[in-house]
Write an enzyme that holds these catalytic residues in place. Structure first.
Site: not given
Lengths: 570, 349
Positions: A64, A126, A212
């Protein structure tokens, strides 16, 4: 927060120990920081984090963070030259597939901004892998290795690094520390790309937007997870002490595909399971049961039916539907697994435990719609990855030049087979059959030595298929011209697949530690595609996608070469 | 209770049957683990069997349908924060081994907002590991471990979450005035070991495993957008536990000596929003008169409590005792005035 708790072990001089622990902690974090990077897009604000995990500049981050391929972006353009030169350049540098990523910008803590090529993507859980483009020839990058996430325990001190809220404009990472709050958490998917976290590590180290893709480190400075997700309360999209990191051991299962530039495929049993907790008096009413399954699924074809109780998955006892989801969720499509179950009988009871071995089907993550699933990196990229993988292996020498295993002939009889070069010897209670390449075959029994008859020659030819196995089991280094093409799960462990020059079907497989994992070849006798799965002494043979019972379960071992074994006269 | 855990083709549904007798479902979650090594790992490992997951009446799979609790007796007593999800017949307790038990509700403690649950000890297959409050000297800065099932992340025999931090301090929740929904108004332990929905009712522990407190709901101020993780000191719950478990009667609290009286009539209108605390009239011989308050003065503070409305003035005043000295701050025009006065007892009407 304190990341190292060593000083809590009742020191003589508390402050001295605290200072020592702090010095140690500071040194540890300083040693990890150079590998932590900020990942940014050329055309979008914000960004995420990443970690360099190999000196050649391979970076792990979240899918992502990387996002979708750019719709408007074409394949890389060749430099000026003749048509032939440009065609050659394209063959080497242009990845197949319809859609391409624009390069990302990656900032390293030394303040330098690099361009990075997007290699593989794993929307299912992910992850993504990038490669930093070096600024000078022979440049290597500071990196931290992947650790063993299955060794993590609740309470263990860990720390996260990354660039939360894009705070660092010079790319020096932010460090946050905490403990492992829980392991093996299953977090269901979110968004149309799934992004399931099937087996993640829960941490109370603050993880925030921008973290992230950044690493979670253990106290040895190994990457045990990639921080990607947080649970939030009422405070908006910021940390509340519940962060989730993708476990490094799950990442290993997809790393080969990611380095080869593929779009990973996750596996599924195509089974809906339900977990019943009630009825202690009634033994049949608790456990994990098949609630629904697709009639054309591999599980159904293997014999699993509605209402059956699922007992074991690859040898691990299944205790809840959640746990089964975790076990399956970390495996790629095509991984062969063993499922232990008790079939439901017509009377409503259950039969004896059975086991089936079947490959996982491909989980539809809804990403095949936009044509990014056929990804593969360019030959040039895969060449670099191949070199990087081979360079990480320890030098091995092999004094053993023969392979011994047990095999079963079509009539059900078991032989001990020994192969070396193009020679093969089968032995069973005083009967010895030897094939000396194409130079001839002979049989020796109590009555003496004679040439093999047609049936015996056919049997020897059949098992002469072991030659590629021999080459695989015996190999000490990657064959010339091998090129990384993806990953494969071999008998419970992830391996790299390398294609071999030639007909385009032959492959050689290797584990991350540099030991052979098997091979693929086209059987010249049966014209069938044969896969050898090899791990330790275990072998599994798959012919045209079907398990070959005559071979599977045999034990294999490398043994010294003894020429007398293949000699006509003992 | 139904929860879809994965979309698309792999839909895995967790279902509890309606009748829930207890059963042994193995000791722990079936993943191989290394043995705990550090002190923190060992402490958490030792405490986890004493923490339970609680499910009750609420919407399907919403976060607030879950809470946590601490086992306090071998007979099946479990202490938790009293909350709406605890309904008779619909409260279930999940032990460390993953077994599910119907829980009976014992009378709650109104002051602390806690409640004991009771599960049937006959249905247990393994011995419970109760904890009991002991006097602990709680110091700011000491390490704290918080255990509970935040966000309902753990199901059945999966382990609840552990967070780690320090004790930030102790405070009286009266200070949290205007913070929403804190039933309890006594001393709390504040910690930076994170507390989240579902964590409530779990325990806060010292590094050596001593039980410090019972996790409260987040102390939440909409006004300052702050949330604090806090716990009720476990030792303060001893009288309630003793009463419920051992039948010990609690000492009667001394009878209140009448209501405190300030003697300022406020300009208070009926309405949804209470107006600022403007004085309408000062009663003679009252503490307000001693301070020479006048009509149109606006009271803005009683001791450390800021006063924004008439309602807040009444509520804060009720926290004081007659005869107690209180510092009053008020605004007159552009001036801010202060004075200290002894509160009187409310005269009979």
């Amino acid at each position: 927060m304190l990341a190292s708790f060593a000083f809590l072990l009742l020191p003589q001089d508390p402050l001295a120990t605290v200072r020592a622990a702090e010095t140690q902690r500071v040194a540890l974090m300083a040693s990890c920081a150079p590998a932590v990077c900020s990942v940014m897009s050329m055309d979008a604000p914000g960004g995420g984090s990443g970690v360099v995990f190999a000196p050649a500049g391979f970076v792990l981050t979240n899918y992502h963070v990387v996002g979708e391929p750019d719709k408007e972006w074409g394949p890389p353009k060749p430099p000026a030259g003749t048509d032939a030169e440009q065609a050659a350049w394209r063959a080497e540098h242009v990845p197949p597939g319809k859609r391409h990523y624009r390069n990302k910008k990656v900032g390293l803590p030394d303040g330098e901004l690099y361009e990075a090529i997007v290699l593989g993507i794993d929307p299912g859980s992910d992850l993504a892998v990038l490669r930093l483009l070096p600024k000078r020839a022979g440049q290597t990058f500071a990196h931290r290795p992947l650790g063993d996430s299955d060794r993590l325990l609740v309470g263990e001190a860990v720390f996260a690094m990354g660039n939360p809220f894009s705070l660092a404009t010079d790319f020096t990472p932010t460090v946050t520390a905490g403990i492992v709050s829980a392991t093996h958490r299953y977090q269901p998917g979110s968004g149309d790309r799934m992004l399931v976290y099937p087996d993640c590590i829960q941490v109370d180290a603050p993880v925030n937007p921008g973290n992230s893709g950044g690493p979670l480190f253990n106290q040895r400075g190994e990457v045990v997870g990639i921080n990607g997700r947080i649970s939030i309360g009422d405070r908006g999209r910021v940390n509340v002490g519940v962060g989730f990191a993708i476990a490094s051991n799950q990442i290993r299962n997809f790393l080969a595909d990611l380095l080869a530039g593929r779009h990973t495929e996750h596996g599924t049993l195509d089974i809906s399971a339900w977990f019943m907790t009630g009825g202690s008096a009634d033994e049949r009413k608790r456990g994990v049961f098949v609630q629904s399954l697709f009639g054309d699924s591999l599980a159904a074809k293997a014999g699993i039916a509605l209402g059956d109780e699922l007992l074991r998955f690859d040898g691990i006892e299944i205790r809840s539907a959640n746990q089964l989801a975790t076990l399956v969720g970390v495996l790629p499509a095509g991984a062969w697994v063993e499922v232990g179950y008790r079939p439901r009988t017509e009377s409503g009871g259950f039969g004896d435990e059975r086991a089936v071995v079947l490959p996982l089907s491909r989980l539809d993550t809804g990403s095949s719609r936009d044509g990014v699933d056929a990804r593969l990196a360019s030959r040039a990229e895969r060449r670099l990855a191949t070199a990087a993988i081979a360079a990480s292996w320890p030098a091995r020498s092999n004094s053993e030049a023969a392979v011994r295993w047990q095999c079963r002939a079509p009539d059900g009889m078991t032989f001990v087979a020994i192969a070396a070069g193009d020679q093969l010897r089968l032995e069973r209670s005083g009967l010895v059959l030897v094939r000396d390449g194409d130079r001839g075959s002979f049989v020796r029994d109590k009555s003496g030595v004679r040439d093999a008859n047609a049936d015996e020659a056919e049997l020897l030819r059949r098992f002469a298929r072991a030659q590629p196995l021999l080459r695989a089991a015996d190999a000490t280094h990657l064959p010339e011209g091998a090129l990384l093409t993806g990953g494969i799960h071999v008998l419970g462990a992830p391996a790299f697949r390398f294609e071999l020059p030639g007909d385009g079907e032959a492959e050689t497989w290797w584990f991350a530690d540099g030991t052979p994992a098997g091979c693929v070849f086209r059987d010249p006798v049966r014209r069938a595609k044969v896969e050898w799965h090899l791990r330790g002494e275990r072998v599994r043979v798959v012919i045209d996608g079907k398990l070959e019972p005559g071979w599977s379960g045999s034990m294999v071992a490398a043994v010294p070469f003894d020429p007398t074994l293949f000699a006509r006269q003992p | 209770m139904t929860r879809v855990l994965a979309g698309h083709r792999l839909a895995i549904v967790v279902v509890c049957t309606a009748a829930i007798p207890a059963q042994d479902f193995g000791k722990a979650y079936a993943f191989a683990e290394r043995a705990p090594a550090s002190r923190l790992e060992r402490t958490i490992d030792g405490l986890l069997p004493s923490i339970v997951k609680i499910h009750g009446a609420s919407g399907l799979s919403t976060i607030d349908a879950a809470a946590s609790g601490v086992i306090v007796s071998k007979d099946g007593h479990i202490l938790t924060i009293d909350q709406i999800l605890l309904q008779p017949e619909r409260t279930r307790v999940v032990l460390f081994d993953g077994s599910v038990h119907q829980a009976e509700l014992l009378p709650a403690d109104e002051r602390f907002g806690v409640r004991l649950l009771k599960i049937d000890p006959k249905a247990l297959t393994s011995e419970l590991r109760p904890l009991w409050p002991a006097p602990v000297d709680i110091q700011s800065g000491q390490f704290a471990i918080s255990l509970g099932n935040c966000f309902r992340l753990a199901e059945f025999s999966e382990k609840v979450s552990a967070t780690f931090g320090v004790v930030v301090g102790r405070a009286n929740t009266a200070l949290r005035y205007r913070m929403a929904e804190v039933k309890y108004d006594g001393d709390v332990i504040l910690t930076d070991a994170c507390n989240n929905p579902g964590h409530y009712g779990g325990g806060l522990f010292a590094l050596d495993g001593r039980w410090l407190g019972l996790n409260l709901r987040l102390l939440d101020s909409k006004e300052t957008n702050t949330m604090l993780s806090a716990a009720i000191p476990a030792i303060d719950l001893l009288p309630y536990l003793d009463e419920q478990l051992h039948g010990k009667r609690r000492a009667e609290a001394p009878a209140p000596a009448g209501k405190p009286w300030f003697g300022a009539m406020l300009f208070d209108q009926a309405g949804r929003q209470s107006p600022p605390a403007y004085v309408e009239r000062v009663l003679p011989n009252s503490p307000a008169a001693q301070l020479a308050l006048r009509a149109d003065d606006m009271i803005v503070r009683l001791d450390d409590f800021s006063i924004r409305t008439c309602r807040e003035f009444r509520e804060i005043l009720a926290k004081f005792q007659p005869g107690q000295k209180v510092k009053v701050t008020w605004k007159r025009g552009t001036q801010v005035l202060t004075g200290e006065v002894e509160l009187a007892t409310e005269p009979a009407k």
